[in-house]
Design a protein around this motif. Structure first.
Motif, PDB file in Angstrom:
ATOM      1  N   MET A   1       8.207  10.827  14.074  1.00 51.05           N
ATOM      2  CA  MET A   1       9.182  10.108  13.283  1.00 51.05           C
ATOM      3  C   MET A   1      10.117  11.047  12.532  1.00 51.05           C
ATOM      4  O   MET A   1      11.124  10.640  12.011  1.00 51.05           O
ATOM      5  CB  MET A   1       8.492   9.171  12.305  1.00 51.05           C
ATOM      6  N   THR A   2       9.755  12.323  12.472  1.00 50.96           N
ATOM      7  CA  THR A   2      10.641  13.226  11.745  1.00 50.96           C
ATOM      8  C   THR A   2      11.641  13.902  12.675  1.00 50.96           C
ATOM      9  O   THR A   2      12.453  14.679  12.242  1.00 50.96           O
ATOM     10  CB  THR A   2       9.841  14.316  11.015  1.00 50.96           C
ATOM     11  N   LEU A 266       2.221   7.487   6.189  1.00 54.71           N
ATOM     12  CA  LEU A 266       2.580   6.070   6.243  1.00 54.71           C
ATOM     13  C   LEU A 266       2.017   5.402   7.502  1.00 54.71           C
ATOM     14  O   LEU A 266       1.896   4.196   7.569  1.00 54.71           O
ATOM     15  CB  LEU A 266       4.103   5.892   6.211  1.00 54.71           C
ATOM     16  N   ASN A 267       1.704   6.205   8.504  1.00 45.63           N
ATOM     17  CA  ASN A 267       1.099   5.651   9.720  1.00 45.63           C
ATOM     18  C   ASN A 267      -0.347   5.222   9.506  1.00 45.63           C
ATOM     19  O   ASN A 267      -0.909   4.506  10.311  1.00 45.63           O
ATOM     20  CB  ASN A 267       1.106   6.701  10.846  1.00 45.63           C
ATOM     21  N   ALA A 341       3.468  -8.044   9.448  1.00 46.41           N
ATOM     22  CA  ALA A 341       2.136  -8.631   9.314  1.00 46.41           C
ATOM     23  C   ALA A 341       1.334  -7.780   8.342  1.00 46.41           C
ATOM     24  O   ALA A 341       1.613  -6.585   8.193  1.00 46.41           O
ATOM     25  CB  ALA A 341       1.464  -8.656  10.679  1.00 46.41           C
ATOM     26  N   PRO A 342       0.339  -8.382   7.692  1.00 45.88           N
ATOM     27  CA  PRO A 342      -0.459  -7.610   6.730  1.00 45.88           C
ATOM     28  C   PRO A 342      -1.125  -6.383   7.344  1.00 45.88           C
ATOM     29  O   PRO A 342      -1.345  -5.394   6.659  1.00 45.88           O
ATOM     30  CB  PRO A 342      -1.516  -8.616   6.270  1.00 45.88           C
ATOM     31  N   ASN A 343      -1.430  -6.434   8.637  1.00 49.48           N
ATOM     32  CA  ASN A 343      -2.088  -5.247   9.202  1.00 49.48           C
ATOM     33  C   ASN A 343      -1.109  -4.241   9.820  1.00 49.48           C
ATOM     34  O   ASN A 343      -1.511  -3.278  10.458  1.00 49.48           O
ATOM     35  CB  ASN A 343      -3.199  -5.643  10.192  1.00 49.48           C
ATOM     36  N   ALA A 344       0.190  -4.467   9.621  1.00 49.08           N
ATOM     37  CA  ALA A 344       1.177  -3.477  10.082  1.00 49.08           C
ATOM     38  C   ALA A 344       1.035  -2.198   9.267  1.00 49.08           C
ATOM     39  O   ALA A 344       0.601  -2.236   8.109  1.00 49.08           O
ATOM     40  CB  ALA A 344       2.579  -4.037   9.910  1.00 49.08           C
ATOM     41  N   THR A 345       1.392  -1.071   9.877  1.00 49.10           N
ATOM     42  CA  THR A 345       1.362   0.175   9.104  1.00 49.10           C
ATOM     43  C   THR A 345       2.610   0.233   8.228  1.00 49.10           C
ATOM     44  O   THR A 345       3.614  -0.449   8.485  1.00 49.10           O
ATOM     45  CB  THR A 345       1.367   1.411  10.019  1.00 49.10           C
ATOM     46  N   LEU A 346       2.567   1.075   7.225  1.00 51.00           N
ATOM     47  CA  LEU A 346       3.731   1.203   6.345  1.00 51.00           C
ATOM     48  C   LEU A 346       4.909   1.832   7.077  1.00 51.00           C
ATOM     49  O   LEU A 346       6.051   1.613   6.735  1.00 51.00           O
ATOM     50  CB  LEU A 346       3.374   2.015   5.096  1.00 51.00           C
ATOM     51  N   HIS A 347       4.590   2.606   8.099  1.00 49.40           N
ATOM     52  CA  HIS A 347       5.681   3.159   8.899  1.00 49.40           C
ATOM     53  C   HIS A 347       6.422   2.051   9.639  1.00 49.40           C
ATOM     54  O   HIS A 347       7.646   1.995   9.657  1.00 49.40           O
ATOM     55  CB  HIS A 347       5.144   4.210   9.876  1.00 49.40           C
ATOM     56  N   ASP A 381       6.034   4.446  -4.354  1.00 52.79           N
ATOM     57  CA  ASP A 381       4.759   4.672  -5.057  1.00 52.79           C
ATOM     58  C   ASP A 381       3.725   5.261  -4.095  1.00 52.79           C
ATOM     59  O   ASP A 381       2.978   6.169  -4.445  1.00 52.79           O
ATOM     60  CB  ASP A 381       4.194   3.349  -5.601  1.00 52.79           C
ATOM     61  N   VAL A 382       3.697   4.714  -2.876  1.00 48.60           N
ATOM     62  CA  VAL A 382       2.728   5.203  -1.890  1.00 48.60           C
ATOM     63  C   VAL A 382       3.043   6.660  -1.546  1.00 48.60           C
ATOM     64  O   VAL A 382       2.148   7.512  -1.500  1.00 48.60           O
ATOM     65  CB  VAL A 382       2.760   4.338  -0.607  1.00 48.60           C
ATOM     66  N   LEU A 383       4.329   6.944  -1.320  1.00 43.42           N
ATOM     67  CA  LEU A 383       4.705   8.319  -0.970  1.00 43.42           C
ATOM     68  C   LEU A 383       4.310   9.285  -2.070  1.00 43.42           C
ATOM     69  O   LEU A 383       3.840  10.393  -1.818  1.00 43.42           O
ATOM     70  CB  LEU A 383       6.210   8.399  -0.719  1.00 43.42           C
ATOM     71  N   LYS A 384       4.518   8.828  -3.308  1.00 42.15           N
ATOM     72  CA  LYS A 384       4.180   9.691  -4.451  1.00 42.15           C
ATOM     73  C   LYS A 384       2.682   9.999  -4.423  1.00 42.15           C
ATOM     74  O   LYS A 384       2.272  11.138  -4.602  1.00 42.15           O
ATOM     75  CB  LYS A 384       4.572   8.964  -5.738  1.00 42.15           C
ATOM     76  N   ARG A 385       1.896   8.963  -4.181  1.00 37.01           N
ATOM     77  CA  ARG A 385       0.444   9.159  -4.137  1.00 37.01           C
ATOM     78  C   ARG A 385       0.068  10.107  -2.989  1.00 37.01           C
ATOM     79  O   ARG A 385      -0.713  11.040  -3.165  1.00 37.01           O
ATOM     80  CB  ARG A 385      -0.246   7.801  -3.975  1.00 37.01           C
ATOM     81  N   LEU A 386       0.680   9.869  -1.814  1.00 30.55           N
ATOM     82  CA  LEU A 386       0.362  10.719  -0.662  1.00 30.55           C
ATOM     83  C   LEU A 386       0.739  12.171  -0.948  1.00 30.55           C
ATOM     84  O   LEU A 386       0.017  13.101  -0.596  1.00 30.55           O
ATOM     85  CB  LEU A 386       1.115  10.230   0.578  1.00 30.55           C
ATOM     86  N   ARG A 387       1.887  12.340  -1.601  1.00 27.99           N
ATOM     87  CA  ARG A 387       2.338  13.698  -1.911  1.00 27.99           C
ATOM     88  C   ARG A 387       1.369  14.379  -2.867  1.00 27.99           C
ATOM     89  O   ARG A 387       1.050  15.542  -2.708  1.00 27.99           O
ATOM     90  CB  ARG A 387       3.730  13.654  -2.551  1.00 27.99           C
ATOM     91  N   SER A 388       0.902  13.617  -3.872  1.00 25.86           N
ATOM     92  CA  SER A 388       0.030  14.295  -4.829  1.00 25.86           C
ATOM     93  C   SER A 388      -1.343  14.564  -4.192  1.00 25.86           C
ATOM     94  O   SER A 388      -1.970  15.582  -4.487  1.00 25.86           O
ATOM     95  CB  SER A 388      -0.031  13.528  -6.151  1.00 25.86           C
ATOM     96  N   GLN A 389      -1.775  13.674  -3.276  1.00 28.45           N
ATOM     97  CA  GLN A 389      -3.037  13.959  -2.554  1.00 28.45           C
ATOM     98  C   GLN A 389      -2.897  15.212  -1.701  1.00 28.45           C
ATOM     99  O   GLN A 389      -3.780  16.062  -1.676  1.00 28.45           O
ATOM    100  CB  GLN A 389      -3.407  12.785  -1.639  1.00 28.45           C
TER     101      GLN A 389
END
Ligand code: ADP
Length: 424
Positions: A1-2, A266-267, A341-347, A381-389
């Motif tokens: 994706m990049t 996000l995947n 759908a709820p089970n879709a990935t964030l990507h 918010d999710v990206l921020k969390r992923l980045r800090s992890q």
């Protein structure tokens, strides 16, 4: 994706007219050979937040200060509302442009009210009008006028002082607001709150805002549009946050947004694990116009979702659609295109968001019924969390490596001394 890809054309997303245009603007500081800003063409869209983001030293602050001519450009032209303001009286220009900085620079010996009334006084407003404006601005920025107007800056917390800084910048009701890392010096929790409050405020004020930050998460959260700048303020990409995340144009941009470790994350995250945005106004097609209008007005969001009788999302509507009662709500505005759908990935959700007029995806269950709305703030918010992890992970790796290196060294030292000992 990049990978570099051609982004899909945004559906019918309108690009507002430019409030300010920079044409070939450059700045070479005296005594320097290289320009801090080289030949910049930039359109600042009216009524939106444009974020300038880029590595430290790339020329963001200089660019911001060129806009209100706190720094005089060495080349180029600045057009404000179609008028060339490159050489008009700079003080006059600055009264149309508010300015907020990180260390807000409140006058320490003036009360909060006096600080906020700086521009109204310069504009020659009378006492009653000025006092009313001060109270209005304190309320607007979430400070009780009775409690705060007579205090001094040193009696405020960092967050409160920053609110006063925003109130002061809005004093003379400027058309444009320039903000240079306004929340940079504030602790993360307060910063998050101030960002949210500011977005809410902006949904009412609809000012033209240029916002500088070096923090990509803040850029994604605050920006209607983002300009990613490289050295000398060269624009590497100018687009909406969603499109920049999904389609970084080159390695510079993807490195800067941290796509290597975080965007890929996000995947692995799913829509159902998120708490969905709560602020969005949602109505049924049977809702009467007055109630729909009331709900819309009480929300900070610019779009309202209309559901059919089975709770399925059908239209996105705005102000003007609510006003025009000749068109029923189930035909007004724009068709809902982005569904996940709820089970879709964030990507997947991000890709869907790009299809939407409103810039967000509606989450629907297996029967197509609306479960909530996923917007870019939530994704930020999710990206921020992923980045800090990711950061923690690398820090731990670094610590482990350092420990290993120390062990090896100690081992080497041990062998050495043993060896030396054995020699005796
Ligand atoms: P940023 O806001 O992206 O960190 P700046 O606009 O502050 O970048 O700085 C851009 C470049 O211009 C840097 O190389 C910086 O050292 C230089 N610079 C900034 N202000 C001045 C100044 N007043 N005099 C000389 N050089 C400056």
């Amino acid at each position: 994706m990049t990978d570099t890809q051609t982004p899909p054309t945004p559906s019918t997303l309108e690009r507002p007219r430019a409030k300010i245009q920079l044409h070939g603007v450059g700045k070479v500081y005296p005594g320097s050979d290289v320009p801090a800003v080289a030949d910049l063409d930039l359109e600042i869209p009216e009524g939106e937040i444009l974020v300038l983001v880029g590595p430290s030293g790339c020329g963001k602050s200089t660019t911001l200060r060129l806009i209100n001519r706190m720094i005089e450009p060495t080349s180029g032209r600045i057009i404000f509302d179609g008028e060339d303001v490159t050489t008009v009286d700079a003080d006059r220009l600055r009264r149309r442009i508010g300015y907020v900085i990180q260390q807000i620079g409140l006058f320490p010996h003036q009360t909060i009210a006096q600080n906020i009334s700086t521009v109204p006084r310069l504009l020659g407003w009378d006492k009653t009008r000025t006092a009313a404006r001060v109270d209005e601005l304190l309320e607007l920025t979430g400070l009780d006028p009775n409690q705060y107007r007579d205090r001094y800056p040193k009696e405020l917390s960092g967050g409160q002082a920053q609110r006063v800084g925003v109130a002061r910048a809005l004093g003379g009701d400027p058309e444009v607001l320039l903000m240079d890392e306004p929340f940079g010096a504030i602790d993360p929790i307060t910063r998050d709150r101030l960002q949210n409050e500011f977005l809410r405020l902006q949904s009412e004020l609809k000012k033209t805002i240029v916002f500088v930050t070096h923090d990509i998460d803040e850029a994604i959260k605050m920006g209607d549009r983002i300009a990613i700048l490289g050295e000398q303020s060269v624009i590497r990409q100018f687009d909406t946050p969603e499109r920049i995340l999904a389609y970084p144009v080159d390695d510079f941009v993807s490195d800067f947004i941290g796509s290597g470790s975080t965007l890929k994350g996000l995947n692995f995250e799913r829509v159902r694990d998120l708490e969905l945005a709560a602020d969005w106004p949602i109505v049924s097609v049977d809702t009467d116009r007055a109630s729909a209008r009331q709900l819309y007005d009480s929300s900070p969001e610019k779009w309202m979702l209309v559901l059919d009788r089975e709770q399925r999302p059908i239209r996105w509507v705005q102000d003007r659609h609510l006003d025009d009662t000749s068109i029923p709500l189930d035909q007004a505005g724009a068709r809902v295109e982005a569904l996940v759908a709820p089970n879709a990935t964030l990507h997947d959700a991000l890709e869907e968001m790009l299809l939407s007029n409103a810039g967000q995806a509606v989450v629907v269950d297996e029967k197509g019924r609306c479960q909530g709305i996923l917007d870019i703030e939530r994704l930020a918010d999710v990206l921020k969390r992923l980045r800090s992890q990711a950061k923690k992970h690398y820090e731990q790796l670094a610590v482990a490596e350092a420990a290993e290196a120390a062990e090896v060294l100690a081992g080497a030292g041990g062998t050495g001394s043993n060896g030396a000992g054995a020699g005796h």
